[in-house]
Design a protein around this motif. Structure first.
Motif, PDB file in Angstrom:
ATOM      1  N   ALA A  29      -7.077 -14.238  13.949  1.00  0.00           N
ATOM      2  CA  ALA A  29      -7.577 -13.435  15.068  1.00  0.00           C
ATOM      3  C   ALA A  29      -8.956 -13.886  15.533  1.00  0.00           C
ATOM      4  CB  ALA A  29      -7.612 -11.960  14.672  1.00  0.00           C
ATOM      5  N   GLY A  30      -9.631 -14.705  14.726  1.00  0.00           N
ATOM      6  CA  GLY A  30     -10.953 -15.191  15.093  1.00  0.00           C
ATOM      7  C   GLY A  30     -10.975 -16.616  15.608  1.00  0.00           C
ATOM      8  N   LEU A  31      -9.802 -17.224  15.791  1.00  0.00           N
ATOM      9  CA  LEU A  31      -9.742 -18.625  16.213  1.00  0.00           C
ATOM     10  C   LEU A  31      -9.873 -18.768  17.725  1.00  0.00           C
ATOM     11  CD1 LEU A  31      -6.873 -20.163  14.050  1.00  0.00           C
ATOM     12  CD2 LEU A  31      -9.300 -19.949  13.520  1.00  0.00           C
ATOM     13  N   ASP A  32     -10.416 -19.922  18.142  1.00  0.00           N
ATOM     14  CA  ASP A  32     -10.424 -20.312  19.545  1.00  0.00           C
ATOM     15  C   ASP A  32      -9.516 -21.538  19.683  1.00  0.00           C
ATOM     16  OD1 ASP A  32     -11.054 -20.441  22.252  1.00  0.00           O
ATOM     17  OD2 ASP A  32     -13.201 -20.187  21.926  1.00  0.00           O
ATOM     18  N   VAL A  33      -9.349 -22.024  20.897  1.00  0.00           N
ATOM     19  CA  VAL A  33      -8.380 -23.100  21.129  1.00  0.00           C
ATOM     20  C   VAL A  33      -8.747 -24.400  20.411  1.00  0.00           C
ATOM     21  CG1 VAL A  33      -7.520 -22.215  23.317  1.00  0.00           C
ATOM     22  CG2 VAL A  33      -9.559 -23.660  23.299  1.00  0.00           C
ATOM     23  N   GLN A  34     -10.024 -24.577  20.086  1.00  0.00           N
ATOM     24  CA  GLN A  34     -10.451 -25.826  19.442  1.00  0.00           C
ATOM     25  C   GLN A  34     -10.471 -25.737  17.922  1.00  0.00           C
ATOM     26  OE1 GLN A  34     -12.401 -23.676  20.945  1.00  0.00           O
ATOM     27  NE2 GLN A  34     -14.385 -23.485  19.944  1.00  0.00           N
ATOM     28  N   ASP A  35     -10.046 -24.613  17.364  1.00  0.00           N
ATOM     29  CA  ASP A  35     -10.215 -24.382  15.933  1.00  0.00           C
ATOM     30  C   ASP A  35      -9.006 -24.773  15.089  1.00  0.00           C
ATOM     31  OD1 ASP A  35     -12.812 -23.419  16.244  1.00  0.00           O
ATOM     32  OD2 ASP A  35     -12.112 -21.378  16.652  1.00  0.00           O
ATOM     33  N   THR A  36      -8.298 -25.818  15.480  1.00  0.00           N
ATOM     34  CA  THR A  36      -7.193 -26.337  14.674  1.00  0.00           C
ATOM     35  C   THR A  36      -7.431 -27.817  14.390  1.00  0.00           C
ATOM     36  OG1 THR A  36      -5.841 -26.927  16.590  1.00  0.00           O
ATOM     37  CG2 THR A  36      -5.567 -24.698  15.693  1.00  0.00           C
ATOM     38  N   ALA A  37      -6.705 -28.346  13.432  1.00  0.00           N
ATOM     39  CA  ALA A  37      -6.831 -29.760  13.071  1.00  0.00           C
ATOM     40  C   ALA A  37      -5.498 -30.244  12.522  1.00  0.00           C
ATOM     41  CB  ALA A  37      -7.930 -29.948  12.033  1.00  0.00           C
ATOM     42  N   TYR A  38      -5.365 -31.562  12.385  1.00  0.00           N
ATOM     43  CA  TYR A  38      -4.162 -32.149  11.817  1.00  0.00           C
ATOM     44  C   TYR A  38      -4.434 -32.565  10.376  1.00  0.00           C
ATOM     45  CZ  TYR A  38      -2.603 -32.341  16.655  1.00  0.00           C
ATOM     46  OH  TYR A  38      -2.252 -31.999  17.932  1.00  0.00           O
ATOM     47  N   ALA A  39      -3.456 -32.298   9.536  1.00  0.00           N
ATOM     48  CA  ALA A  39      -3.568 -32.641   8.120  1.00  0.00           C
ATOM     49  C   ALA A  39      -2.242 -33.223   7.645  1.00  0.00           C
ATOM     50  CB  ALA A  39      -3.918 -31.392   7.308  1.00  0.00           C
ATOM     51  N   PRO A  40      -2.251 -33.940   6.519  1.00  0.00           N
ATOM     52  CA  PRO A  40      -0.983 -34.453   5.979  1.00  0.00           C
ATOM     53  C   PRO A  40      -0.020 -33.316   5.659  1.00  0.00           C
ATOM     54  CG  PRO A  40      -2.868 -35.483   4.902  1.00  0.00           C
ATOM     55  CD  PRO A  40      -3.411 -34.355   5.719  1.00  0.00           C
ATOM     56  N   ALA A  42      -2.293 -22.398  20.527  1.00  0.00           N
ATOM     57  CA  ALA A  42      -1.778 -21.193  21.183  1.00  0.00           C
ATOM     58  C   ALA A  42      -2.446 -19.940  20.627  1.00  0.00           C
ATOM     59  CB  ALA A  42      -0.264 -21.102  21.010  1.00  0.00           C
ATOM     60  N   MET A  43      -2.826 -19.967  19.343  1.00  0.00           N
ATOM     61  CA  MET A  43      -3.464 -18.798  18.742  1.00  0.00           C
ATOM     62  C   MET A  43      -4.788 -18.495  19.417  1.00  0.00           C
ATOM     63  SD  MET A  43      -2.806 -16.621  16.231  1.00  0.00           S
ATOM     64  CE  MET A  43      -3.286 -15.376  17.424  1.00  0.00           C
ATOM     65  N   GLY A  44      -5.586 -19.541  19.627  1.00  0.00           N
ATOM     66  CA  GLY A  44      -6.860 -19.350  20.309  1.00  0.00           C
ATOM     67  C   GLY A  44      -6.678 -18.895  21.734  1.00  0.00           C
ATOM     68  N   ALA A  45      -5.664 -19.423  22.410  1.00  0.00           N
ATOM     69  CA  ALA A  45      -5.387 -19.023  23.792  1.00  0.00           C
ATOM     70  C   ALA A  45      -5.015 -17.550  23.855  1.00  0.00           C
ATOM     71  CB  ALA A  45      -4.272 -19.883  24.374  1.00  0.00           C
TER      72      ALA A  45
END
Length: 315
Positions: free
Chosen positions: A135-146, A266-269
């Motif tokens: 609930a506190g994420l914005d659109v830039q708050d994701t990353a790619y991981a293995p 999408a969560m940040g959006a």
């Protein structure tokens, strides 16, 4: 329904099952001969969900490029096989705001599927701690991981980045796997860092747990690991990926830095869309309410845009 992000995979689902497969199913008694004959005239899947950049396993594709290609492929396969019933094509990935949903329908989607936004709802099976994080994420708050289940192949998942060190730590483990042939080749300082900060236990302890699991369920995998030190290292590193999901699922206090939470932008959006409304609190974000707000918002947006276009004289 088949959820696909690559045309060659989608094409396999849009075609009838192979005759060899149908013959084997008849021999096994899974299908009657009459059912097999009918199956020769049907696609394996009558519903194709086109998955753009999404949470979890993702090819990171752009919906604007992917959707037209998939619709064109669908039309080609429909014409080639002469199906009586059309194959429906939907969209998923990145759908967290009415504008994104509206864009999916304008691109030609016949239905939409949400993913990330549903995880931040009372019905979701994850912990309250994860829902607070989401609930506190914005659109830039994701990353790619293995991806833990395809670690050796280098496949990627998209995860939450804000509030956790999992993406950085997971990528570090993959770099070490690519660089070294065994755990014994890793320098002492790096080894100690992983054991103390990442795992919270020694490599030997992780291996003992992994070995017991494999001995009970996958003896062939255990035999391979005992003969191949690099594979043994991969299995020990993969333990961290399972461990990080368990921590997140139960909301382990004090261990938020190791939470693995599959999530797309999408969560940040969605968080921006509902800011200042009753849905700002995730406890009010029931899945049916989320769906209605997104669909109604998309319908209102499309209605307003088309009305504006019709009111503007053509040049």
């Amino acid at each position: 329904m088949a959820k696909v992000s690559r045309p060659e995979v989608a094409a396999a689902f849009m075609r009838p099952p192979a005759g060899v497969l149908l013959g084997r199913l008849v021999q096994e008694g899974a299908l009657s001969r009459a059912e097999a004959e009918i199956a020769r005239e049907l696609p394996i899947s009558e519903d194709i969900c086109v998955e753009a950049d999404s949470a979890g396993h993702t090819d990171g594709r752009s919906a604007y490029a992917l959707m037209p290609a998939m619709l064109s492929l669908r039309d080609e396969e429909m014409a080639r096989h002469g199906y009586a019933k059309p194959i429906r094509a939907g969209a998923s990935g990145g759908l967290g705001a009415p504008e994104a949903v509206a864009a999916a329908f304008v691109l030609g989607a016949e239905f939409v599927i949400t993913g990330s936004v549903n995880q931040c709802s009372p019905e979701a099976g994850t912990s309250d701690a994860v829902k607070e994080m989401l609930a506190g994420l914005d659109v830039q708050d994701t990353a790619y991981a293995p991806a833990g289940d395809m670690f050796e192949l280098g496949a990627k998942v998209q995860v939450a980045r804000k509030g956790t060190l999992f993406p950085a730590r997971a990528n570090k483990l993959y770099q070490l796997y690519r660089r070294y042939g065994s755990l014994e080749e890793i320098d002492e300082a790096t080894r100690r860092m992983i054991e103390e900060k990442y795992f919270g236990r020694s490599f030997d302890e992780v291996w003992a747990e992994t070995r017991d699991y494999l001995a009970e369920r996958k003896a062939y995998e255990l035999e391979r690991a005992e003969q191949n030190p690099k594979h043994r290292m991969a299995l020990i590193f993969r333990w961290y990926f399972v461990h990080s999901i368990r921590l997140a699922m139960r909301g382990a206090p004090g261990q938020e830095v190791d939470y693995q939470v599959h999530c797309g932008p999408a969560m940040g959006a969605f968080n921006r869309f509902v800011a200042g409304t009753d849905l700002a609190d995730w406890r009010n974000r029931h899945v049916d309410v989320i769906a209605e707000r997104l669909m109604r918002g998309a319908a209102d947006l499309l209605d307003a845009r088309f009305r504006a276009m019709l009111a503007t004289p053509a040049k």
